[in-house]
Write a protein that holds these residues in place. Sequence first.
Motif, mmCIF file in Angstrom:
data_model
loop_
_atom_site.group_PDB
_atom_site.id
_atom_site.type_symbol
_atom_site.label_atom_id
_atom_site.label_comp_id
_atom_site.label_asym_id
_atom_site.label_seq_id
_atom_site.Cartn_x
_atom_site.Cartn_y
_atom_site.Cartn_z
ATOM 1 N N ARG A 4 34.674 -5.040 -2.257
ATOM 2 C CA ARG A 4 34.096 -3.892 -2.030
ATOM 3 C C ARG A 4 32.732 -3.540 -3.071
ATOM 4 N N ALA A 5 33.088 -4.092 -4.365
ATOM 5 C CA ALA A 5 31.929 -3.716 -5.421
ATOM 6 C C ALA A 5 31.179 -4.873 -4.880
ATOM 7 N N ALA A 6 31.238 -6.042 -4.452
ATOM 8 C CA ALA A 6 30.313 -6.915 -4.292
ATOM 9 C C ALA A 6 29.463 -6.543 -3.069
ATOM 10 N N SER A 7 30.151 -6.034 -2.081
ATOM 11 C CA SER A 7 29.255 -5.407 -0.705
ATOM 12 C C SER A 7 28.367 -4.452 -1.237
ATOM 13 N N SER A 8 28.601 -3.486 -2.083
ATOM 14 C CA SER A 8 27.631 -2.565 -2.624
ATOM 15 C C SER A 8 26.552 -2.916 -3.575
ATOM 16 N N ARG A 9 26.570 -4.163 -3.928
ATOM 17 C CA ARG A 9 25.489 -4.671 -5.035
ATOM 18 C C ARG A 9 24.171 -4.798 -4.404
ATOM 19 N N VAL A 10 23.401 -3.706 -5.090
ATOM 20 C CA VAL A 10 22.008 -3.931 -4.387
ATOM 21 C C VAL A 10 21.521 -5.069 -5.054
ATOM 22 N N PRO A 11 20.502 -5.798 -4.280
ATOM 23 C CA PRO A 11 19.746 -6.912 -4.608
ATOM 24 C C PRO A 11 18.834 -6.649 -5.666
ATOM 25 N N GLN A 12 18.267 -7.404 -6.387
ATOM 26 C CA GLN A 12 17.334 -7.033 -7.474
ATOM 27 C C GLN A 12 15.847 -6.986 -6.868
ATOM 28 N N TRP A 13 15.308 -5.822 -7.707
ATOM 29 C CA TRP A 13 14.219 -5.615 -7.418
ATOM 30 C C TRP A 13 13.102 -6.818 -7.483
ATOM 31 N N VAL A 14 12.014 -6.835 -6.739
ATOM 32 C CA VAL A 14 11.228 -7.973 -6.811
ATOM 33 C C VAL A 14 9.873 -7.289 -6.897
ATOM 34 N N GLY A 40 -0.057 5.223 1.401
ATOM 35 C CA GLY A 40 1.258 5.839 0.673
ATOM 36 C C GLY A 40 1.492 5.238 -0.579
ATOM 37 N N TYR A 41 2.956 5.201 -0.724
ATOM 38 C CA TYR A 41 3.502 4.748 -1.949
ATOM 39 C C TYR A 41 4.351 3.536 -1.670
ATOM 40 N N ARG A 42 3.681 2.493 -2.574
ATOM 41 C CA ARG A 42 4.217 0.967 -2.297
ATOM 42 C C ARG A 42 5.659 1.103 -2.913
ATOM 43 N N ALA A 43 6.681 0.470 -2.153
ATOM 44 C CA ALA A 43 8.023 0.532 -2.368
ATOM 45 C C ALA A 43 8.647 -0.729 -2.086
ATOM 46 N N CYS A 44 9.723 -1.155 -2.864
ATOM 47 C CA CYS A 44 10.647 -2.249 -2.385
ATOM 48 C C CYS A 44 11.946 -1.601 -1.954
ATOM 49 N N MET A 45 12.363 -1.681 -0.780
ATOM 50 C CA MET A 45 13.631 -1.446 -0.210
ATOM 51 C C MET A 45 14.657 -2.469 -0.351
ATOM 52 N N GLN A 46 15.592 -2.387 -1.244
ATOM 53 C CA GLN A 46 16.575 -3.037 -1.387
ATOM 54 C C GLN A 46 18.028 -2.497 -0.746
ATOM 55 N N GLY A 51 25.226 -1.463 2.967
ATOM 56 C CA GLY A 51 23.974 -0.398 3.410
ATOM 57 C C GLY A 51 23.393 0.254 2.258
ATOM 58 N N THR A 52 24.341 0.146 1.145
ATOM 59 C CA THR A 52 23.577 1.112 -0.079
ATOM 60 C C THR A 52 22.314 0.645 -0.255
ATOM 61 N N THR A 53 21.251 1.602 -0.362
ATOM 62 C CA THR A 53 19.908 1.312 -0.529
ATOM 63 C C THR A 53 19.362 1.840 -1.817
ATOM 64 N N MET A 54 18.326 1.024 -2.190
ATOM 65 C CA MET A 54 17.500 1.469 -3.383
ATOM 66 C C MET A 54 16.182 1.201 -3.085
ATOM 67 N N LEU A 55 15.317 2.030 -3.503
ATOM 68 C CA LEU A 55 13.760 2.215 -3.252
ATOM 69 C C LEU A 55 13.283 2.151 -4.731
ATOM 70 N N THR A 56 12.602 1.209 -4.902
ATOM 71 C CA THR A 56 11.821 1.031 -6.265
ATOM 72 C C THR A 56 10.246 1.039 -6.087
ATOM 73 N N SER A 57 9.608 1.766 -6.835
ATOM 74 C CA SER A 57 8.245 1.756 -6.749
ATOM 75 C C SER A 57 7.425 0.500 -7.325
ATOM 76 N N ARG A 58 6.161 0.588 -7.260
ATOM 77 C CA ARG A 58 5.394 -0.623 -7.673
ATOM 78 C C ARG A 58 5.600 -1.052 -9.001
ATOM 79 N N ASN A 59 5.776 -0.057 -9.878
ATOM 80 C CA ASN A 59 5.797 -0.394 -11.249
ATOM 81 C C ASN A 59 7.349 -0.060 -11.706
ATOM 82 N N GLY A 60 8.396 -0.368 -10.891
ATOM 83 C CA GLY A 60 9.731 -0.266 -11.269
ATOM 84 C C GLY A 60 10.547 1.102 -11.395
ATOM 85 N N ILE A 61 9.506 2.250 -10.803
ATOM 86 C CA ILE A 61 10.413 3.398 -10.797
ATOM 87 C C ILE A 61 11.397 3.745 -9.674
#
Length: 687
Positions: A4-14, A40-46, A51-61
């Motif tokens: 379960r922990a592995a399935s919720s692990r969000v990939p690393q930001w690029v 708009g705002y450039r974003a990385c969708m991880q 399905g756990t999702t993280m959104l990270t801005s262009r400069n890592g926010i």
Amino acid sequence: MAGRAASSRVPQWVEPMLAKVDGGRLQQGPEWAYEYKLDGYRACMQTAADGTTMLTSRNGIDFTHEFADLAGVLAPALDGRPAVLDGEIVTYNQNGQIDFGLLQERRGRYQTHRASTRRTEPFDDAPVRFLAFDLLQLGTTSLLREPYEKRRAQLAALSMPDPYRVSVVRGFTFTELAADRRTPQDLLDHVAATGHEGLVAKLLSSPYLPGKRPAYWLKHALIQTTEVIICGWRPGQNRLSGSLGGLLLGGHDPDTGELVYIGDVGTGFSQAARAQLLTRLEAIERRRHPFAVTPPREDTVRAHWVQPELVGEVVFRQFTRGAGRLRHTSWRGLRKDRKPADVLAPHARERVDAETAPAPGRRSTPRGNEPSRAAAAPAQLGPKVTVQAGNRRLTLSNLDKPLYPSGFTKGEVVHYYSHVAEVLLPHLAGRPVTFIRFPDGVGEGKQQFFEKNVPNGAPDWLPTVALPSTGSRSGRGEGTITYALLEELAALVWAANMAALELHVPQWQVDRAGGRRPPDRLVFDLDPGPGTSIVDCCRVAERLRELLAAGGLTAFAKTSGSKGMQLYCGISTDDPATPSAYAKKLAQQLARETPETVTAVMANAQRTGRVFIDWSQNNPAKTTIAPYSLRGRDHPTASTPITWAEVEDCSHVAQLTFTAEDVLDRVQQHGDLLAELDETRAPLPAR
């Protein structure tokens, strides 16, 4: 538990790969593909496997909480696979256009609420959408070294589960365009007409290089924007007394890294933005300027200096080579996804491009200057210039003054009216003109006013007509108004030089003796209420056309240049009151048949979700925006004649949004689509 922990692990930001400016030369050839440039705002969708999702801005926010309504949106398309997507978070205005200002306003509200209520639920009045344009990881496989063509194909193969919240940016290859008998320039013209920022050309064979700015991606902007560091501010004067007047801007020299002064900005702010910025700036004031070299004294009178901590974005028209200054700037908002250390002043190459490239949206090949037309204004002009307009010489002033927030100048307004005169003047002939003037340009807090009476200083050769006033106040003279008649090119140029952006005319003409003739045009103004758009107006227009045809009248359509559209018919009648009565009858008939979508009542309470058929503009005292007239909106849109095929095919607001340059192209292609309006004149049916 471990699974379960592995399935919720969000990939690393690029870290995102960036695009270079193309220097005004859109790339062409079968090795290239094209995507819309987004605002708009450039974003990385991880997205993790669960399905756990993280959104990270262009400069890592971390954007995740701010845009919580995008969480997990892509999971159903991934079948339990993790993924990393590159894209842009955007929001849309009521015209269906991506609107960076609304996104900024939403962000300001989020920050305010977060401090007090920890608000994380969606902003229902400003929904956001993630527009993906690259796939960087799918499953456990990195795609960074795969060619763009393959990454794009895999991205397009994902079935977007909720297109209102996540979708793929439209893309076109050079080969696909050629197969449709289209060119990249045709695509760029469409992009300009629909209000997008421009295009990004991408090499089909290119890998994805995180954090790099290679020549694989080249952006071709229709408007020029740049990031700036806020280094100071000036207090407002007159109506802005006690508020923020303008900002003093800086950027880092690309060669030395020193913070340098690059100009100021005083337009483009809402009242709320001025107040919010002032509060933030007062908290970070400092005694001395932060620049490596002291700015010119004339630029820093009354300046308050601040710590160079805040990054913003401005639209600009030019970056001057010698002084190193942004010119004709307009504020777009703070960029909290940018760091001050990343903000560079435009370098030498950009200075040359900005000064020599054609105006935004313009073709690089100039149009021919026929003898009867005024020449287009050069990019930089002195305070006054003399031009030949037909058989007359006119002195024009301040042609490089921006009249629109997008940077469209008075010179470009003169250029537009000069080149559209051939089709516009017949629709003004003999009709007293009411101007809407914007002496300081279009924008919140800027003065605009209706002007019926010919202003002082009008040329002696300008024909006028004195008519009885229909209002409670008289004009010049007792109970009369002296209107201008725009009968020739020089008169149009004169009006444009007064910043008379909008031209409104009645549905009747005057005779040689100055008397009012009976109405010769019937008009229906279709105005979309809240929750509707010009798309809904088109459906009403089709029904109205059938009713008019049944009465022996031929209907012609045009956009209003704002939100709605108008239908016109050429008519003959001896009774000035008959057109209003007939139009009201048809409007009420459609409202009875479909009360859920149409109203013939002006009251705001009746208009939500409905198209209002304004029949009252047939009243002899009323006027309607003239065909081909510009409108005083954020962009230089114009009231544009359209074909019935365009009406029938309309499924999106952008299809019937036309800028000044687009109108000129349409006139070149179609001529005047209203040319037969008078030729099809028919008796007005009995009530």
